[in-house]
Design an enzyme around this catalytic site. Sequence first.
Site, short mmCIF file in Angstrom:
data_model
loop_
_atom_site.label_atom_id
_atom_site.label_comp_id
_atom_site.label_asym_id
_atom_site.label_seq_id
_atom_site.Cartn_x
_atom_site.Cartn_y
_atom_site.Cartn_z
N TYR A 1 5.46 -10.28 -3.81
CA TYR A 1 6.57 -10.08 -4.74
C TYR A 1 7.33 -11.40 -4.92
O TYR A 1 7.63 -12.10 -3.94
CB TYR A 1 7.53 -9.03 -4.20
CG TYR A 1 7.03 -7.61 -4.32
CD1 TYR A 1 7.51 -6.77 -5.33
CD2 TYR A 1 6.10 -7.10 -3.43
CE1 TYR A 1 7.08 -5.46 -5.44
CE2 TYR A 1 5.65 -5.80 -3.53
CZ TYR A 1 6.14 -4.97 -4.54
OH TYR A 1 5.68 -3.68 -4.64
N TYR B 1 -0.75 -3.40 -1.29
CA TYR B 1 -0.51 -4.47 -0.33
C TYR B 1 -0.39 -3.89 1.07
O TYR B 1 -0.27 -2.68 1.24
CB TYR B 1 0.74 -5.28 -0.68
CG TYR B 1 2.06 -4.54 -0.51
CD1 TYR B 1 2.68 -4.48 0.74
CD2 TYR B 1 2.67 -3.92 -1.59
CE1 TYR B 1 3.88 -3.80 0.90
CE2 TYR B 1 3.87 -3.25 -1.43
CZ TYR B 1 4.48 -3.20 -0.19
OH TYR B 1 5.66 -2.53 -0.02
N ARG C 1 -0.35 0.11 1.46
CA ARG C 1 0.20 0.93 0.38
C ARG C 1 -0.76 0.92 -0.81
O ARG C 1 -1.42 -0.09 -1.08
CB ARG C 1 1.56 0.41 -0.09
CG ARG C 1 2.65 0.42 0.96
CD ARG C 1 4.00 0.65 0.33
NE ARG C 1 4.01 1.91 -0.38
CZ ARG C 1 4.86 2.19 -1.39
NH1 ARG C 1 5.71 1.28 -1.81
NH2 ARG C 1 4.81 3.36 -1.98
N HIS D 1 7.59 -0.11 -9.23
CA HIS D 1 8.92 0.41 -8.91
C HIS D 1 9.82 0.47 -10.14
O HIS D 1 9.72 -0.37 -11.04
CB HIS D 1 9.61 -0.53 -7.91
CG HIS D 1 8.99 -0.54 -6.55
ND1 HIS D 1 9.37 0.32 -5.55
CD2 HIS D 1 8.03 -1.33 -6.00
CE1 HIS D 1 8.68 0.07 -4.46
NE2 HIS D 1 7.85 -0.93 -4.70
N HIS E 1 1.28 0.30 -6.96
CA HIS E 1 2.42 1.06 -7.48
C HIS E 1 3.34 0.13 -8.26
O HIS E 1 3.28 -1.10 -8.14
CB HIS E 1 3.19 1.74 -6.34
CG HIS E 1 3.68 0.77 -5.31
ND1 HIS E 1 2.88 0.27 -4.30
CD2 HIS E 1 4.90 0.20 -5.13
CE1 HIS E 1 3.58 -0.56 -3.54
NE2 HIS E 1 4.80 -0.64 -4.03
#
Length: 305
Positions: free
Chosen positions: A160, A194, A215, A220, A218
């Site tokens: 990120y 990740y 995970r 957010h 996805h």
Amino acid sequence: MERHQIDAVVEKIKSTEVPGQGSERIKEIVNRLTTDLFYAIEDLDIQPEEIWKAVDWLTTTGRNNEWGLVVAGIGLEHFLDLRMDEAEAKAGITGGTPRTIEGPLYVPGSPESVGYAELETEPEVGGERLYMQGQVRDEDGRPVPNAKVEVWHCNLKGMYSVFDSSQPPFNLRRAIITDADGRYKFKSILPVGYSCPPGGATDQLLNAIGRHGSRPAHIHFFVTAPGYRKLTTQINIEGDPLIWDDFAFASREELVPHITRYTAAEAKEQFNIDEPFASIDFDFEIHKEREGVFAAEIERTHGPR
């Protein structure tokens, strides 16, 4: 030790508190957790060496800024969501887009635009193009113009921006203000899943209890509008093998939208887009704010520490 002996130790500790000083709420919480901890040490026969190893791990977790991952990984953040769902249901707030965890990687201040945004500050080679679009509506089905849809996701390395200094600031992070019809649209790439930092504090804990720290892919979202309750949610990318094996327990059936894929020829003919792409249609339904219900805006620290 017997329970009455443990209670006596707790009472001795509590007796050192100065009446009228400090926070009564914090006193209540600390004393309850201390009592429960002492009970657990006795019930499980936890040894001093185990306690001090745990203290070392707690110190490392804080130093590595991994508490956000640990809170997600032990299911605490998911549990908080379920408690909020239950509280809203008791207040008559039901339906709408399900909430799910925020996670530890939101950063405020993303660039804003109206109606449409391109999330990539710096194009990434090898990604599958994604267009995602939809509408923000209230519980009566009416569009909500001027709602803010904040969106963020990782790059193809599972990293990120802001937390990852190799990316430009706010890469793959944007805030879209819905148009007069409550619509939003963005262009990006399909993210990947990740995992927790290998060998880090979270990874050590999960390995110790026989779990993985990965995970599914996805995206957010925060959805906010004046007079409405804040929605914190995320969607999973259809087809990811870890959708129902998310270490953070964030997956919900209503949050796995279908992906439609268009070939280069179809993209050009139908949309005048010069590359193949994946498309996701997803509408957000948010609730009007009500008195006497807990605040959906949760105050917490964001960004690298």
